[in-house]
Design an enzyme around this catalytic site. Sequence first.
Site, PDB file in Angstrom:
ATOM      1  N   SER A  51       0.832  -1.198   0.000  1.00 40.63           N
ATOM      2  CA  SER A  51       0.000   0.000   0.000  1.00 40.63           C
ATOM      3  C   SER A  51       0.869   1.250   0.000  1.00 40.63           C
ATOM      4  CB  SER A  51      -0.961  -0.037   1.193  1.00 40.63           C
ATOM      5  OG  SER A  51      -1.913   0.995   1.103  1.00 40.63           O
ATOM      6  N   HIS A  52       0.655   2.140   0.972  1.00 43.29           N
ATOM      7  CA  HIS A  52       1.382   3.407   1.030  1.00 43.29           C
ATOM      8  C   HIS A  52       2.575   3.338   1.977  1.00 43.29           C
ATOM      9  CE1 HIS A  52      -1.270   3.344   4.487  1.00 43.29           C
ATOM     10  NE2 HIS A  52      -0.464   4.204   5.063  1.00 43.29           N
ATOM     11  N   LYS A  60      -4.025  -7.651   1.250  1.00 38.44           N
ATOM     12  CA  LYS A  60      -5.390  -7.214   1.481  1.00 38.44           C
ATOM     13  C   LYS A  60      -6.297  -8.333   0.974  1.00 38.44           C
ATOM     14  CE  LYS A  60      -4.357  -2.282   1.127  1.00 38.44           C
ATOM     15  NZ  LYS A  60      -4.593  -1.002   0.412  1.00 38.44           N
ATOM     16  N   ASP A 102      -5.376   2.642  -4.397  1.00 39.15           N
ATOM     17  CA  ASP A 102      -6.706   2.719  -3.780  1.00 39.15           C
ATOM     18  C   ASP A 102      -6.881   3.978  -2.937  1.00 39.15           C
ATOM     19  OD1 ASP A 102      -5.134   2.102  -1.605  1.00 39.15           O
ATOM     20  OD2 ASP A 102      -6.147   0.222  -1.113  1.00 39.15           O
ATOM     21  N   ARG A 103      -5.865   4.891  -2.957  1.00 38.05           N
ATOM     22  CA  ARG A 103      -5.967   6.147  -2.226  1.00 38.05           C
ATOM     23  C   ARG A 103      -5.683   7.293  -3.181  1.00 38.05           C
ATOM     24  NH1 ARG A 103      -3.074   5.191   3.540  1.00 38.05           N
ATOM     25  NH2 ARG A 103      -3.045   7.461   3.399  1.00 38.05           N
ATOM     26  N   GLU A 116     -12.642   8.139   3.688  1.00 36.41           N
ATOM     27  CA  GLU A 116     -11.866   8.561   4.840  1.00 36.41           C
ATOM     28  C   GLU A 116     -10.787   9.542   4.403  1.00 36.41           C
ATOM     29  OE1 GLU A 116      -9.790   5.388   6.699  1.00 36.41           O
ATOM     30  OE2 GLU A 116      -9.009   4.560   4.847  1.00 36.41           O
TER      31      GLU A 116
END
Length: 769
Positions: free
Chosen positions: A412-413, A422, A550-551, A629
Amino acid sequence: MLLTLQNLKIFRRRLSSLAILLMILIWVSGLAVAIWINDYQKQSAIAVFNQQQTEKLALAASGLTDMLQVWQQRFNEMTADDAADPVAYGWPDATTACVLTEIPSAPTSEACIPVSFGTINSLRQATKQGISDIAVMQPNTPQAHILLSKSLDNASYLVVMMQVTELESKLRERYLAIGSGSLALQQGAQNWLTLIEQGDSKAQQSSRIYTQALPGAYWRLAFWPAEGVAKSAAWPALAMLAIIVFVLSWLVANKFSTLRPKKQAQVGARPRPVEYVENEVNIDNTPTPAVIRVAAPKVSKTESVDRVRPVDIKPVIFKAYDIRGIVGTQLSEPIMRVLGLAIGTEAQHQEQTRIIVGRDGRLSSESFSDALIEGILASGCDVTDIGAVPTPLVYFASQHMQTHCGVVVTGSHNPQGYNGLKIVIDNKTLSGDAIQGIYQRIQQSRLYNGEGQLRQADIIDSYIEKVKLAITLSRPLKVGVDCGNGIAGKVMPRLLTALGCEVHELFCNVDGHFPNHHPNPAQPQNMRDISKLVRDKHLDIGLAFDGDGDRLGVVNSEGEIIWPDRLLMLFAADILKRHKGATIIYDVKSSGLLEQVVTKAGGKAIMCPSGHSLIRAEMLKHDAKLAGELSGHIFFNDNWYGFDDALFAACRLLALIADDPQRRGATEIFAAQPQSFNTPEILVDLDTAECRRFMTQFTQNAQFENAEIITIDGVRVNFDKGWGLVRASNTVPGLTLRFEAETEADLEQIKHQFIQQMLQVKPNLSLNF
C-alpha cells in the site's frame, strides 16, 4: 495308491472350482471398478464443464448488467422534454415515451401507455426510490413491452416503453458464446416467469447450475446444461483393464490346475501399494520426498488437521484490516505460502472455491505473489492470477468474474521495505477478528489439502470499458497524474486517455525503488511535484495515487491540496441530488463540515472508525451510497461496486468538473464549499506496543471541559469551534493526529490542549506540531 490318486483328483476338481469362482469374483470386481471409473470421470467432466460454463455465464451476466446500467443512466438524465422524441434522445427501440400526471388507480388502456397492475406497482416504486426497477409488462403476450419509469419533481412520472427485441438480441448475442443447454431470462421474485429462452428447453429437466440476479431490474439469468454434455473418457482404459483381468484370471486358473509343484515365473517385482501422503508446506524450501501423492478432496466442509512445518510467523503482521510487515524479517516466500494455504482454507470454509490474486509493483511482490498462489492452490482453491494491477482492479475482477474473493499482494502506502496482503472473502474485506482467524488457523494447523487449478487473465481492458460505461466527460480536461512510481501508473494514464483527457504524466513508470518520492498522497511533501506540474502547465487539475492505487490525492488548478474529506463533500452533494435521504459514511479523521454538508443536502451522515475494511463493512451494513476517509479511500455504491477505488473516484471528480453547469474550474468549485482551518494527518513515531499503552492511559485520563468526547477510534474531542483527534495508527507504528477549527487562533488553542494532556501521559513525547 488308488485311493491316493482318487483323493488327488477330487482335490484338483475342488481347486478348479475355486479357481473358476475366484475368476468370476475378479471379473465382477473389475466390472465394478470400470463402472466407478467411468462414473468418476463423467462427474469430473461435468464439474469441469459446469465451472467453465459458470465463468462464461458470469461474463454474459456482466454484459447484460452493463446494458442495464447504460439504460438507467440514460433514463436518469432524461427530462420530460425529451419524451417528445425518445429515438433522437437515444432510445431506438422505444415505442412510446410520455409523462403521466398521476398513478392510475386501476388498469386502463386510456392512458398514454397501457396500464396493468405491474405498471401501477412500477410507478409506486418510482415514488419511493425515484426510479423503478426495469421490468417487462404484460409478459408472454403480444402487448409485452419493457417499462422504465421515474418520478419527476412535479409529482408526475416519466415513462418509456421499449420493445423486447433489443433484449432478445442481447441475450442471443451472449448465448452464442456459452454453448449447449438452456439459457433463460426470467422475471419475478419467488415465482419466476421465463421471458426469453435460448437453446434446448429440454435441458431444464436437469439441475440448474447458474443463477445470477441482474441489478436494477426484476430479472435473473438462469442456465441448465444439456444432458450428456460430459462424455466419458474411461472406456479405452476399461478395455485395457478387461485384458488385465483376463490374464490374471488365466494365471489363477492355471496355478490351481495341477498339484505338481511348479516354479513360478518371475514377472517382476510386486509394486508397492500407493498410499495417501499428506501435502506438506516446505517452509525451508527443501525438496519434497520422492513419494507418490494423491490429492485430497478439493473441498471439504470438515476441517482436516494437517501438520505444517514450524515457521516463524510473527503475530504483529496481522493488523486491524490487513496483513502487513517488513520484508525479510516479518515476511518471506515461505510465510506467504503458509498464508496462502490459510486463506484458501478460510475461503473454502465459507463455501468459496475461486480466488483472484493480483500484486503491486514492489520489488518483493512478484515472488511473494507466486508463493501465495502456491499456498492457495495447495489448499484446493482455484486461482485466477491477474498479475501486476492496482488493488481496485482485484476487487473489480472478483465482481466481474463472480469469484467473490480476492487477495492483493501490496505494501500500500507504507515505506519501501514493507509488503503485505489485502483480503476479500465472500465480498467481505477481512478485518479485526477475521484477520486474527487467519493467524489462528496457522497456529492450530487447521488447513485443507487439495489441488487447485491456476488460470491467468488480463482484466485492465475490461476495467477501462466498465469505467467508460459509468462515466463520460462532457468536455476534455487537462489532467496531471503523479503515480509516484506505484502500480497505478500501469492503468491511470490509459484510463484518462480513454475518457478523452489530455494527460500529463509524472512518475507513471512502475518502479519498486520509488526513486522520486514515496507514493503516499496523504503527506503534503509527496504532493509538491504534482502541484508544480499543474501550475507550470496550467492544467485543470492534478491527481496523485498511493502505491497500490486505492488512495487518491488531488490538487486544484492553483496547485493547492484538496483533502479527501472535501472531495467527499462534493461527491455527497452530487449523489444526494439523485438519492434523497441516502446514507454517507465518513471516518473520525474527516472534517466536521462534512456532516453539515450531508445533513443540509437531506442525507444521513454516520461517523465510523478509520480503516478501509471497517468503512466497507459499515457501508454494507447501512447500504450507504458513498463512503470515504481522510487518507483517500473513497467508496461509491451508486453506480459502482462499493469498494475503495481511487482510479474510479478520480474519474468521478473529473466528470463533476467537466459537467459543472457554471463552467467553473476545480479551484472555484472547491472555493464554494464551507471552509475551515485544519491540519493534514500528523504522525508521531511510537512503537506499536507503546501506542497501545499510551492510548489506553490517554483515553482514561482525558479531561476536556465543555466538549464532546468520542472514543470509537482513539479520542476525538468536539469543541464549539473545532475538534482534535489522537489515535493509534493501524498501518504504521505511531500516533495519528488531526485538528480543525473555525479560526487559526481556535486551531492553535485546540492543539495546545492536546499537547498538554498528551505530555501528562508521556512527558518525553516529541510533539512539534
